[in-house]
Structure formats: C-alpha cells, structure tokens
Design an enzyme around this catalytic site. Structure first.
Site, PDB file in Angstrom:
ATOM      1  N   CYS A 261       0.644  -1.332   0.135  1.00 22.83           N
ATOM      2  CA  CYS A 261      -0.069   0.081   0.063  1.00 22.83           C
ATOM      3  C   CYS A 261       0.860   1.285  -0.087  1.00 22.83           C
ATOM      4  O   CYS A 261       0.665   2.191  -0.888  1.00 22.83           O
ATOM      5  CB  CYS A 261      -0.797   0.063   1.096  1.00 22.83           C
ATOM      6  SG  CYS A 261      -0.252   0.166   2.904  1.00 22.83           S
ATOM      7  N   HIS A 309      -2.753   1.405   6.689  1.00 14.79           N
ATOM      8  CA  HIS A 309      -3.083   1.225   5.255  1.00 14.79           C
ATOM      9  C   HIS A 309      -3.335   2.408   4.725  1.00 14.79           C
ATOM     10  O   HIS A 309      -3.926   3.568   5.304  1.00 14.79           O
ATOM     11  CB  HIS A 309      -4.420   0.352   5.250  1.00 14.79           C
ATOM     12  CG  HIS A 309      -4.559  -0.228   3.707  1.00 14.79           C
ATOM     13  ND1 HIS A 309      -3.832  -0.870   3.100  1.00 14.79           N
ATOM     14  CD2 HIS A 309      -5.439   0.527   2.798  1.00 14.79           C
ATOM     15  CE1 HIS A 309      -4.290  -1.151   2.019  1.00 14.79           C
ATOM     16  NE2 HIS A 309      -5.204  -0.224   1.638  1.00 14.79           N
ATOM     17  N   HIS A 321      -5.684   1.746  -4.432  1.00 11.32           N
ATOM     18  CA  HIS A 321      -4.830   1.099  -3.571  1.00 11.32           C
ATOM     19  C   HIS A 321      -4.401  -0.113  -3.822  1.00 11.32           C
ATOM     20  O   HIS A 321      -5.101  -0.798  -4.758  1.00 11.32           O
ATOM     21  CB  HIS A 321      -5.574   1.296  -2.181  1.00 11.32           C
ATOM     22  CG  HIS A 321      -6.474   0.482  -1.889  1.00 11.32           C
ATOM     23  ND1 HIS A 321      -6.620  -0.450  -0.739  1.00 11.32           N
ATOM     24  CD2 HIS A 321      -7.601   0.019  -2.701  1.00 11.32           C
ATOM     25  CE1 HIS A 321      -7.827  -1.152  -0.867  1.00 11.32           C
ATOM     26  NE2 HIS A 321      -8.476  -1.041  -2.044  1.00 11.32           N
TER      27      HIS A 321
END
Length: 346
Positions: A261, A309, A321
C-alpha cells in the site's frame, strides 16, 4: 378340579396365540415411536445446520486476518526505511571525517617537521625572507616568528580536530542507532518467512472458498480510473497510480511490477517529483491535514487507528490502493475500511 385348571390353561393359551393379548403391547410401541419422532424433530430444530459462508463473509474473514499481518509489514517498512536513511547519513559522515583527520594529521606533522628542521639546521627557505629582512635580528625574534607561525598552524589544527571530533560524536550516536535498527530489521526479516506462510495459507483458503462458490473476483474494481480533472503534480501522481491497476500486491514492494500500500503511493508521487518514505506513518506526517469535504484527487487517504493502510484518493469517494495479498491494485470506495483522515502532499 384338574379338568377345570386344564380348560383355563387351554383357553388362555388360545387367547394369547389368537392376538387378543397383543393390543396393549402395540399401543405402547406406537406411543414410544411417537415420542422418538417428536424428540428427533425437536432435536433437529434445536441444532441448526452448518450453512456455507457467503462470499462477503469469506472476504470479511480474510480482511480480519490480513489486518493482523499488515501492521507488521508496515513496521518492517518503517525500520527498513529508517535504517537505509541512517546508513546513508553514516556514509556521508565518514566522507567528511576522513579528509578532516588527514588534514589534521598532515598539519600536525608539518608543524613538528618545521620546528625540528629549524632547531637542527636553521630556518628553511620559507622563513628566509622574514629572517633576512632585517626585522627579526636576534635569535629571540626568529623564535618568536616561528612560534607565531606555529601557533597559527596549531589553531588551524585545533579547529579541524574540533570539527572532526564533533562529526565523530555524531557518527558514534548514529552507529549505535544503526546497530539497534539492524537488529530490528533482521528480526522482522526473519519473520518474513512466517508472514509469507500466513499469506499463502490465507490465499489457499480464499481460492478454495471462491472456487467452491464458482467465483474468482474480489471486492474491488479493476477497471480504469474515472476521468480526473486535476493537473500539476497531483494529476501526475493520480495518473501513475491508476496505471498500476491490476498489478499484484507484494509486501515490501515499491514497484514497478508489484506494490504494497505505501509502496504504491510512494511510487505514484515519485513520478511527480515528490519523495515519500515507504511507511504509512511517515507518509501521514509528511502531508498536510485535509478534511474529507476538501479532499482532492492525489491526496493520501489513511485507514485504521494505527494508520497501517493508505490509498490514493481519486475523487467521488473512491481511491486506488494495493489492498492485500491476492488482490491486485484496484479502485475501491473509501468507506470500505475505517477511515482516519486525508493528507495532502506535493
């Protein structure tokens, strides 16, 4: 009397074999059977059957287990990134210390050599102009000239040594920090095998569940990004992030063929000339806070209380993402996970 008893026994025996005496037994048997059927029905209604989990339940379970792994991955990214930065700093300090030490050693040696030569053989040519000019006529004057020159050299040496010692002190502290970070880095790297095994186990479970359900997709969208009406560095970063859709998730990866990420957001913004650290926590601190109502394409969007994240916001409640292992880079609604906030970089 014997004849009467014989007749009674014969009559009872005949009734028994004729079925007259079976009716009570049949009625009891039927009653017991009814109880068994009722009990079985009650038991079956009390114990629910094991229904197959839905696809949403499968994804939720995998997401829950992945949330336990991703913080460890981001911690590895943090330590590894900091270690690389500090190793670079240490190398730069070494480059500064080396010539300073050499300069101090040469100057000190030169002072010693000049003094030794002067007292052994008289002044060298570099002092002749001063010593023969008529000003320093006595030996005391000559020694004073030498002393002044030597003092200046010593002051220069002292200044060089002071700078060198300051750099050495910085490097000692940095070396101690690097040693600690290397130990952490090695410890987390050693856990990589266990993490990879956990990821493999999750993916096998996911594949089996989806194969059983006759479905192979994920929860996100793998199509192209919608049109983004933003220019400049943010537009470049968004277009770069969108161009990675479909590429696999690999933890610790920063592109160009795979990403995690924070690796994806780092890669996307690097294409626009903005350098981000490969760690969600650092990226949070590298940006300026932005409210949801003011969020624009290119802003970073963070999730979970520990910020483990991050995604690239593209507008209209959507982001690009790298979700997790087994799911490629994709578009997803930002409300799919617990949102913490936005940061604007660039």
């Amino acid at each position: 009397m014997a004849r009467v008893l014989t007749r009674l026994r014969t009559r009872n025996h005949a009734k028994l074999h004729s079925g007259y005496g079976k009716r009570p037994i049949v009625r009891v048997a039927r009653w017991v059977l009814t109880l068994v059927i009722v009990a079985a029905g009650a038991l079956s209604s009390a114990v629910p059957g094991h229904a197959q989990p839905t696809l949403a339940q499968i994804e939720d379970e995998l997401d829950a287990q992945w949330r336990k792994l991703e913080p460890v991955i981001e911690q590895y990214n943090k330590v590894h990134s900091e270690l690389k930065v500090n190793q670079k700093k240490a190398a730069e300090l070494d480059e500064r210390i080396r010539p300073l030490s050499l300069q101090a050693d040469l100057a000190a040696a030169e002072i010693g050599e000049v003094a030794n030569r002067y007292y052994r053989t008289g002044p060298s040519s570099e002092f002749n102009a001063l010593l023969k000019s008529g000003s320093p006529t006595s030996l005391a004057d000559q020694l004073m000239v030498l002393d002044r020159i030597s003092s200046r050299r010593q002051q220069q040496v002292a200044a060089v040594l002071d700078t060198r010692d300051r750099y050495l002190s910085e490097k000692q502290a940095l070396d101690a920090l690097i040693a600690r970070q290397q130990a952490q880095d090695e410890e987390l790297a050693a856990r990589r095998k266990a993490i990879d095994a956990d990821i493999e186990r999750l993916e096998q479970a996911r594949a089996a569940a989806y194969q059983t359900a006759g479905y192979t997709g994920g929860s996100g969208v793998s199509g192209p990004c919608p049109a983004v009406s933003v220019g400049g560095a943010a537009g470049t970063a968004v277009r770069t992030a969108c161009a990675q859709i479909g590429k696999p998730y690999v933890w610790g990866a920063t592109g160009p063929s795979s990403f995690d990420c924070s690796g994806l957001t780092q890669y996307a913004w690097a294409s626009a000339g903005v350098q981000l650290t490969h760690f969600t926590g650092s990226q949070w601190n590298q940006g300026v806070p932005v409210g949801r109502a003011e969020a624009l394409p290119g802003d970073l969007v963070f999730f979970f209380s520990d910020l483990h994240h991050v995604g690239m916001y593209i507008g209209n409640g959507l982001m690009v993402h790298a979700p997790r292992a087994g799911q490629p880079v994709q578009i997803e609604n930002i409300d799919h996970m617990p949102l913490v906030g936005f940061r604007r970089v660039g």
